[in-house]
Design an enzyme around this catalytic site. Structure first.
Site, PDB file in Angstrom:
ATOM      1  N   LYS A  13       0.845  -1.216   0.000  1.00  0.00           N
ATOM      2  CA  LYS A  13       0.000   0.000   0.000  1.00  0.00           C
ATOM      3  C   LYS A  13       0.869   1.252   0.000  1.00  0.00           C
ATOM      4  O   LYS A  13       2.055   1.216   0.368  1.00  0.00           O
ATOM      5  CB  LYS A  13      -0.918   0.030   1.219  1.00  0.00           C
ATOM      6  CG  LYS A  13      -0.239   0.028   2.608  1.00  0.00           C
ATOM      7  CD  LYS A  13       0.131   1.391   3.157  1.00  0.00           C
ATOM      8  CE  LYS A  13       0.808   1.283   4.529  1.00  0.00           C
ATOM      9  NZ  LYS A  13       1.628   2.419   4.915  1.00  0.00           N
ATOM     10  N   MET A  97      11.149  -4.407   3.234  1.00  0.00           N
ATOM     11  CA  MET A  97      10.710  -4.444   4.639  1.00  0.00           C
ATOM     12  C   MET A  97      11.063  -3.134   5.339  1.00  0.00           C
ATOM     13  O   MET A  97      12.061  -2.505   5.007  1.00  0.00           O
ATOM     14  CB  MET A  97      11.376  -5.616   5.352  1.00  0.00           C
ATOM     15  CG  MET A  97      10.786  -6.943   4.895  1.00  0.00           C
ATOM     16  SD  MET A  97      11.404  -8.309   5.874  1.00  0.00           S
ATOM     17  CE  MET A  97      13.059  -8.433   5.290  1.00  0.00           C
ATOM     18  N   GLY A 100       7.488   1.295   4.896  1.00  0.00           N
ATOM     19  CA  GLY A 100       6.252   2.087   4.888  1.00  0.00           C
ATOM     20  C   GLY A 100       5.249   1.634   3.843  1.00  0.00           C
ATOM     21  O   GLY A 100       4.281   2.327   3.541  1.00  0.00           O
ATOM     22  N   LEU A 101       5.482   0.421   3.267  1.00  0.00           N
ATOM     23  CA  LEU A 101       4.575  -0.084   2.230  1.00  0.00           C
ATOM     24  C   LEU A 101       3.627  -1.162   2.764  1.00  0.00           C
ATOM     25  O   LEU A 101       2.855  -1.754   2.010  1.00  0.00           O
ATOM     26  CB  LEU A 101       5.387  -0.665   1.059  1.00  0.00           C
ATOM     27  CG  LEU A 101       6.289   0.333   0.324  1.00  0.00           C
ATOM     28  CD1 LEU A 101       7.141  -0.392  -0.718  1.00  0.00           C
ATOM     29  CD2 LEU A 101       5.461   1.426  -0.361  1.00  0.00           C
ATOM     30  N   GLY A 103       4.142  -4.202   3.956  1.00  0.00           N
ATOM     31  CA  GLY A 103       4.366  -5.587   3.523  1.00  0.00           C
ATOM     32  C   GLY A 103       4.018  -6.623   4.591  1.00  0.00           C
ATOM     33  O   GLY A 103       3.273  -7.570   4.327  1.00  0.00           O
ATOM     34  N   GLY A 104       4.533  -6.429   5.796  1.00  0.00           N
ATOM     35  CA  GLY A 104       4.270  -7.385   6.883  1.00  0.00           C
ATOM     36  C   GLY A 104       2.785  -7.426   7.224  1.00  0.00           C
ATOM     37  O   GLY A 104       2.212  -8.504   7.464  1.00  0.00           O
ATOM     38  N   SER A 106       0.327  -6.740   5.188  1.00  0.00           N
ATOM     39  CA  SER A 106      -0.400  -7.369   4.088  1.00  0.00           C
ATOM     40  C   SER A 106      -0.248  -8.894   4.138  1.00  0.00           C
ATOM     41  O   SER A 106      -1.211  -9.636   3.887  1.00  0.00           O
ATOM     42  CB  SER A 106       0.125  -6.825   2.759  1.00  0.00           C
ATOM     43  OG  SER A 106      -0.661  -7.289   1.702  1.00  0.00           O
ATOM     44  N   ASP A 138      -2.177  -1.285  10.392  1.00  0.00           N
ATOM     45  CA  ASP A 138      -2.424  -1.269   8.942  1.00  0.00           C
ATOM     46  C   ASP A 138      -3.101  -2.545   8.435  1.00  0.00           C
ATOM     47  O   ASP A 138      -3.490  -2.613   7.276  1.00  0.00           O
ATOM     48  CB  ASP A 138      -1.092  -1.137   8.172  1.00  0.00           C
ATOM     49  CG  ASP A 138      -0.502   0.259   8.292  1.00  0.00           C
ATOM     50  OD1 ASP A 138      -1.229   1.186   8.691  1.00  0.00           O
ATOM     51  OD2 ASP A 138       0.690   0.409   7.971  1.00  0.00           O
TER      52      ASP A 138
HETATM   53  O1  C5P Z   1       0.042  -0.981  15.158  1.00  0.00           O
HETATM   54  P1  C5P Z   1       1.475  -1.176  14.800  1.00  0.00           P
HETATM   55  O2  C5P Z   1       2.035  -2.460  15.352  1.00  0.00           O
HETATM   56  O3  C5P Z   1       1.755  -1.014  13.345  1.00  0.00           O
HETATM   57  O4  C5P Z   1       2.258  -0.006  15.516  1.00  0.00           O
HETATM   58  C1  C5P Z   1       3.639  -0.017  15.743  1.00  0.00           C
HETATM   59  C2  C5P Z   1       3.979   1.137  16.670  1.00  0.00           C
HETATM   60  O5  C5P Z   1       3.760   2.392  16.022  1.00  0.00           O
HETATM   61  C3  C5P Z   1       3.099   1.198  17.915  1.00  0.00           C
HETATM   62  O6  C5P Z   1       3.643   0.437  18.950  1.00  0.00           O
HETATM   63  C4  C5P Z   1       3.105   2.668  18.258  1.00  0.00           C
HETATM   64  O7  C5P Z   1       4.292   3.009  18.922  1.00  0.00           O
HETATM   65  C5  C5P Z   1       3.180   3.337  16.891  1.00  0.00           C
HETATM   66  N1  C5P Z   1       1.847   3.749  16.383  1.00  0.00           N
HETATM   67  C6  C5P Z   1       1.233   4.860  16.930  1.00  0.00           C
HETATM   68  N2  C5P Z   1       0.020   5.271  16.426  1.00  0.00           N
HETATM   69  C7  C5P Z   1      -0.585   4.606  15.424  1.00  0.00           C
HETATM   70  C8  C5P Z   1       0.028   3.481  14.859  1.00  0.00           C
HETATM   71  C9  C5P Z   1       1.254   3.075  15.360  1.00  0.00           C
HETATM   72  O8  C5P Z   1       1.762   5.495  17.841  1.00  0.00           O
HETATM   73  N3  C5P Z   1      -1.762   5.041  14.956  1.00  0.00           N
END
Ligand code: C5P
Length: 328
Positions: A13, A97, A100-101, A103-104, A106, A138
């Site tokens: 994405k 990896m 910011g796309l 991948g993990g 998805s 995501d």
């Molecule tokens: O949800 P995800 O595992 O992708 O998030 C990784 C880290 O990014 C979270 O632990 C948090 O520190 C940060 N994050 C955030 N606000 C979001 C999404 C992610 O602070 N909306």
């Protein structure tokens, strides 16, 4: 193993725009974004066979550091449906990896979508979304694909009308930006209310962008309203990313932006010919970067690719086919 086997695509994405508002009481940040799937994808082969004892294994074309989201997603599905099985995954990784796309995320969503079909047992849509969010912010988007407005952590999703299959060029530099560090660097303050006056002008700009995406003929200027709040902090740490963004514009990009918390920078182009010319020149000038040509992937194509991949498993569904939603 003699079980059922399918091979499914896990698409990447872009964030066409990405605003990070305040820090919430749960520690996450409140986002306003427009997600868009692109044709670049990982390929995930899954073999499934019921067994007395659950055994999960994964082979991957590259080393994936840390917790593998595919295995966590598989465990979540098996627990939810109370099924024991031997499941083997083979992942061919093409999405960079830590770029910011998504991948993990998805790959995890692909597992959540596929395993229930292979088992012939549907998981209710709301439950699947909750399981997706538990795996990452995501992940829920990839249960739908296409163009979508994302609010909250990105899990409150509203489908937007399809954008055309616009040519895209990605600048993949191999720079890894840890997501939680990127958020921390923004030093956002705790929420003062979602309609806080400090966000007023930014929200208006965001609304205009979304209106432009919804109705491009009346406002083709949505690209000029695109932003990414991570760019300032990430670009100051890695100044070469500013150069890549400028190179994409200099070579004919209509818009060049970083996706997510980086480090991939993408350019959107009017035609595939302009994009391909840009790709050739940039590969000559900056061979330290991988320039990847792809396109935006509209939702109908996202879903068509999925349905085609799952055709071998679909036979199993019989009369319950309707419970699986768009995928079956
Ligand atoms: O949800 P995800 O595992 O992708 O998030 C990784 C880290 O990014 C979270 O632990 C948090 O520190 C940060 N994050 C955030 N606000 C979001 C999404 C992610 O602070 N909306």
């Amino acid at each position: 193993m003699d079980g059922l086997r399918v091979r499914v695509p896990a698409f990447a994405k872009l964030n066409l725009t990405l605003l990070v508002l305040d820090k919430r009481t749960d520690g996450f940040h409140e986002l306003r974004t427009v997600f868009q799937t692109i044709a670049l994808h990982d390929s995930l082969e899954i073999e499934f066979q019921p067994a007395r004892r659950t055994r999960l294994s994964i082979e991957c074309s590259v080393d994936i550091p840390g917790d593998n989201l595919i295995l966590r997603a598989a465990e979540a599905v098996l627990t939810e449906l109370n099924i024991k099985a031997e499941v083997r995954f083979r992942l061919e990784k093409r999405i960079p990896m830590g770029g910011g796309l998504g991948g993990g995320s998805s790959d995890a969503a692909a597992t959540l979508l596929t395993l229930p079909v292979m088992m012939g047992r549907a998981v209710a849509a709301e439950r699947l979304s909750a399981m997706a969010l538990e795996l990452g912010s995501d992940v829920p988007f990839f249960l739908e694909g296409g163009t979508a407005l994302g609010l909250g952590r990105g899990e409150e999703l509203y489908s937007l009308p399809e954008l055309p299959e616009t040519p895209v060029l990605l600048a993949c530099s191999g720079i890894h930006v840890p997501t939680s560090q990127a958020f921390a660097d923004l030093q956002r303050q705790p929420a003062t209310g979602l309609t806080s006056p400090i966000h007023h002008n930014r929200m208006k700009r965001f609304q205009s962008l979304v209106a432009g995406v919804v109705c491009p003929e009346s406002s083709s200027g949505w690209m000029s309203l695109s932003e990414n709040d991570f760019e300032a902090a990430v670009f100051s740490r890695f100044p070469q990313l500013t150069t890549f963004r400028q190179l994409l514009i200099d070579r004919g990009g209509l818009l060049a932006r970083m996706s997510g918390s980086g480090s991939t920078v993408f350019g959107l182009f009017r035609t595939a010919a302009v994009r391909d010319r840009a790709a050739r020149r940039l590969t000559q000038d900056r061979s330290d970067v991988q320039w990847v040509a792809t396109t935006l992937l509209p939702r109908n194509q996202y879903r068509r690719a999925w349905r085609r991949s799952l055709a071998p498993a679909r036979k199993r569904l019989g009369p319950s086919v309707k419970e699986f939603g768009w995928i079956a």
